[in-house]
Scaffold this active site. Structure first.
Site, PDB file in Angstrom:
ATOM      1  N   GLY A 145      40.316  42.320  36.717  1.00 52.86           N
ATOM      2  CA  GLY A 145      38.916  42.260  36.321  1.00 52.86           C
ATOM      3  C   GLY A 145      38.395  43.556  35.755  1.00 52.86           C
ATOM      4  O   GLY A 145      37.222  43.648  35.391  1.00 52.86           O
ATOM      5  N   HIS A 146      39.276  44.584  35.677  1.00 52.22           N
ATOM      6  CA  HIS A 146      38.860  45.894  35.175  1.00 52.22           C
ATOM      7  C   HIS A 146      39.550  46.259  33.856  1.00 52.22           C
ATOM      8  O   HIS A 146      39.581  47.416  33.471  1.00 52.22           O
ATOM      9  CB  HIS A 146      39.169  46.971  36.218  1.00 52.22           C
ATOM     10  CG  HIS A 146      38.611  46.678  37.568  1.00 52.22           C
ATOM     11  ND1 HIS A 146      37.272  46.464  37.774  1.00 52.22           N
ATOM     12  CD2 HIS A 146      39.214  46.529  38.782  1.00 52.22           C
ATOM     13  CE1 HIS A 146      37.063  46.219  39.060  1.00 52.22           C
ATOM     14  NE2 HIS A 146      38.229  46.239  39.690  1.00 52.22           N
TER      15      HIS A 146
ATOM     16  N   LYS B 160      42.778  53.735  43.503  1.00 49.15           N
ATOM     17  CA  LYS B 160      41.322  53.843  43.553  1.00 49.15           C
ATOM     18  C   LYS B 160      40.852  53.744  45.003  1.00 49.15           C
ATOM     19  O   LYS B 160      41.415  53.001  45.786  1.00 49.15           O
ATOM     20  CB  LYS B 160      40.664  52.753  42.706  1.00 49.15           C
ATOM     21  CG  LYS B 160      41.048  52.814  41.242  1.00 49.15           C
ATOM     22  CD  LYS B 160      40.181  51.904  40.387  1.00 49.15           C
ATOM     23  CE  LYS B 160      40.257  50.446  40.760  1.00 49.15           C
ATOM     24  NZ  LYS B 160      41.646  49.903  40.740  1.00 49.15           N
TER      25      LYS B 160
ATOM     26  N   HIS C 192      32.788  46.360  41.405  1.00 48.98           N
ATOM     27  CA  HIS C 192      33.026  45.059  42.041  1.00 48.98           C
ATOM     28  C   HIS C 192      31.713  44.351  42.350  1.00 48.98           C
ATOM     29  O   HIS C 192      31.619  43.574  43.292  1.00 48.98           O
ATOM     30  CB  HIS C 192      33.820  45.220  43.345  1.00 48.98           C
ATOM     31  CG  HIS C 192      35.104  45.938  43.193  1.00 48.98           C
ATOM     32  ND1 HIS C 192      35.363  47.158  43.772  1.00 48.98           N
ATOM     33  CD2 HIS C 192      36.219  45.611  42.495  1.00 48.98           C
ATOM     34  CE1 HIS C 192      36.578  47.548  43.444  1.00 48.98           C
ATOM     35  NE2 HIS C 192      37.122  46.635  42.676  1.00 48.98           N
TER      36      HIS C 192
ATOM     37  N   GLY D 122      31.306  37.779  52.271  1.00 46.15           N
ATOM     38  CA  GLY D 122      31.314  36.385  52.679  1.00 46.15           C
ATOM     39  C   GLY D 122      32.666  35.723  52.799  1.00 46.15           C
ATOM     40  O   GLY D 122      32.738  34.504  52.993  1.00 46.15           O
TER      41      GLY D 122
ATOM     42  N   CYS E  81      35.366  36.843  54.937  1.00 43.61           N
ATOM     43  CA  CYS E  81      36.168  37.245  56.106  1.00 43.61           C
ATOM     44  C   CYS E  81      36.700  36.034  56.854  1.00 43.61           C
ATOM     45  O   CYS E  81      37.876  35.989  57.234  1.00 43.61           O
ATOM     46  CB  CYS E  81      35.338  38.117  57.042  1.00 43.61           C
ATOM     47  SG  CYS E  81      36.257  38.735  58.476  1.00 43.61           S
TER      48      CYS E  81
ATOM     49  N   THR F 143      33.645  48.259  62.877  1.00 40.00           N
ATOM     50  CA  THR F 143      34.740  47.594  62.181  1.00 40.00           C
ATOM     51  C   THR F 143      35.630  46.886  63.206  1.00 40.00           C
ATOM     52  O   THR F 143      35.360  46.901  64.411  1.00 40.00           O
ATOM     53  CB  THR F 143      35.612  48.597  61.399  1.00 40.00           C
ATOM     54  OG1 THR F 143      36.296  49.450  62.336  1.00 40.00           O
ATOM     55  CG2 THR F 143      34.779  49.450  60.457  1.00 40.00           C
TER      56      THR F 143
END
Length: 582
Positions: free
Chosen positions: A51-52, A101, A218, A414, A416, A512
């Site tokens: 997408g990049h 990245k 993103h 949304g 996970c 986390t």
């Protein structure tokens, strides 16, 4: 928002890319592309979510990348993909440098791949790039800055260095150049709206009178929503350049630019801006740099190098060439100008000023691909009971998925719940393929299954954790016939946690998965009581709803202090499922 949609866009895009670039080979099943390399030189591999484009495949070429591995849309490639790519490249190189990245999934998967490559005897390192100033020191915390278009400057400069000097300076020298460039670079982006991801419904929180300052690649939110939308001149002059150059902003003054410093300017199109406008933006930016900061770029690069699909925005990157030159010349006597490295030849098709020379594409050594999991066999165990536990844990995850998804919709992207379901389904569907005599082998196989079925950050975390557990058993149980005891399990759990901590800075209090995982392991190591350990995990997961997240996507959004971390909740639900089957 209307857009063209195609089935399997990633694979078809990569196939189309190599049709136009016959010196590059595609391994479709791994989504890995590479060129012919030199066995006497260091090879560079990059990659990440698709997408990049033209990042990452578009920067494969002499003087830039040796290969690129592509994940799904905005998602890291798997460790297996990356490791196979490393092995193909390592066949004909002096060593491999991974340029990654700074996104959690990429760091985890490339890091684990480097670990596994080194275990195979391959000289391999990882450099993590992050130059976004929208994420300041306070918000970025230990996560650090996101990586944006400046990553491509690292590809070009380090690629040129590797081509000319890596025979002499090796992997150590090549790696150090990457860090020198990253530490002298700042980027900020802006966009009128979110991008449209193929196959997904277009969603945006911005109305027609708003735009995002500092938007990530993103669709992540930036530093500020601007309303009303300023003129392009006002946006650049009063909002973007100050974030890059204001030395009094201690949260974002990452690089000092002095009056006489040589500066490289990169204007990057996020995908949806016309060529006419992007060139105008370069001109406007250059004028304001001269008028307001007395900066006259010695080199300007304008083009589409790091996109966010059809993102209607652009980014500005500034590289302090003088700072880079000073550090390069102190380490490498032959290298006096980073501008020369930027100007050096490359035939990478995505580089805006690249020449192109047709070359023979390398062939694929298929014997390297799809390696089976091979670890030392230790730890006899009750396979039937283990299978029941895995199925019970999976059933509890599936039952809890709506709740986990709801939590992640509030503090993440949304997915996970769906990701965890994919992971446990991968385990239960392959239980009959696991070793029935050795837990070290079975858990290594599960690590491989999860990494392939889950993807993303969660897949990387669990894969590293379970791989660490497998290696822990091998360290604790020396002989093939030694049974798995509670004591051995506790020690292996502790080794697994230590292994995971090599690749994430998240600790208890970061909101986390670790907030549930660490208490579980600590309690089990102390008491050897699974029920008490599950209770500790549950309490840890519950605590994440009382403080703000410091890692993951949740750390980039608004207040998350009143929402429990979905990853921690999911882990606890899996444990509760296992407990029910004891």
């Amino acid at each position: 928002m209307k857009s063209f949609e195609v089935s399997d866009p990633i694979t078809s895009s990569l196939k189309g890319f190599v049709l136009a670039n016959p010196s590059i080979t595609l391994v479709p099943e791994e989504k890995f592309l590479y060129r012919t390399t030199d066995k006497n030189k260091i090879a560079l591999i990059s990659g990440g979510g698709s997408g990049h484009e033209p990042t990452h495949a578009g920067f494969i070429g002499e003087g830039m990348l040796s290969g690129a591995v592509c994940g799904d849309v905005f998602a890291s490639p798997s460790t297996k993909q990356i490791l196979n790519g490393i092995q193909l490249i390592a066949e004909n190189s002096k060593g491999v440098l991974l340029i990654v990245k700074n996104y959690t999934g990429d760091v985890l998967h490339f890091g684990l791949s480097a670990e596994r490559a080194r275990a195979l005897g391959i000289d391999c390192r990882v450099v993590v790039v992050g130059e976004d100033v929208a994420v300041g020191r306070e918000k970025g915390g230990m996560v650090g800055r996101r990586a944006l278009a400046g990553t491509v400057l690292v590809h070009k400069i380090v690629g040129a260095f590797a081509e000319k000097y890596s025979e002499k300076y090796g992997l150590d020298g090549t790696e150090s150049v990457a860090y020198i460039v990253n530490d002298a670079m700042v980027t900020i982006g802006s966009s009128l709206d979110h991008c449209k991801v193929p196959g997904r419904k277009f969603e945006s929180e911005l109305n027609e009178k708003q735009m995002e300052l500092g938007m990530g690649i993103h669709n992540e939110p930036g530093v500020k929503v601007l309303e009303p939308i300023p003129s392009t001149e006002d946006l650049i002059s009063n909002h973007m350049l100050p974030k890059l150059l204001d030395s009094t902003d201690k949260d974002r003054a990452f690089v000092d630019f002095k009056k006489d410093d040589e500066v490289v300017l990169l204007i990057n199109n996020l995908g949806g801006v016309s060529n006419l406008i992007i060139s105008s933006i370069a001109s406007i930016t250059t004028d304001f740099l001269a008028e307001q900061y007395n900066i006259k770029p010695v080199k300007t690069i304008v083009g589409t190098v790091m996109t966010s699909f059809n993102g209607n925005g652009f980014s500005i990157t500034l590289l302090n060439a003088s700072k880079v030159n000073k550090e390069l010349s102190s380490k490498f006597s032959e290298v006096t100008s980073v501008i020369n490295l930027l100007n050096d030849f490359t035939d990478a098709p995505g580089w805006p000023i690249a020449d192109f020379e047709n070359k023979m594409a390398p062939s694929v050594n298929h014997e390297i691909l799809h390696n089976d999991v091979k670890v030392k066999e230790v730890g006899t165990y009750d396979y039937e009971s283990f299978s029941k536990w895995m199925k019970a844990g999976a059933e509890q995850i599936i039952k809890s998925e709506p709740h986990i998804t709801k939590l992640d919709s509030q503090v993440g992207d949304g997915d996970c719940g769906y990701t965890l379901v994919a992971g446990v389904n991968g385990i239960t569907e392959n239980l009959d393929k696991l070793s029935k005599t050795s837990l070290s082998v079975a858990t290594a196989q599960i690590s491989d299954i999860i990494e392939g079925s889950m993807g993303g950050t969660s897949g990387g975390l669990y894969s590293i954790l379970i791989s660490g557990f497998s290696h822990g058993l091998i360290q604790v149980l020396k002989n093939k016939g030694d049974p798995v005891t509670a004591e051995a399990t506790a020690e292996a759990f502790e080794i697994a946690l230590e292994t995971l901590f090599k690749y994430t800075k998240a600790r208890k209090g970061s909101s986390t998965l670790v907030d549930a995982l660490a208490p579980f392991i600590e309690e089990f190591a102390k008491s050897k009581d699974f029920k008490k350990a599950v209770q500790a995990a549950a309490e840890g997961a519950k605590s994440t709803g009382t403080f703000e997240a410091k890692f993951g996507r949740a750390s980039y959004v608004g207040d998350s202090s009143n929402v429990a971390d979905p990853g921690a909740v999911g882990f606890t639900e899996f444990l509760k499922g296992i407990e029910s089957a004891f």
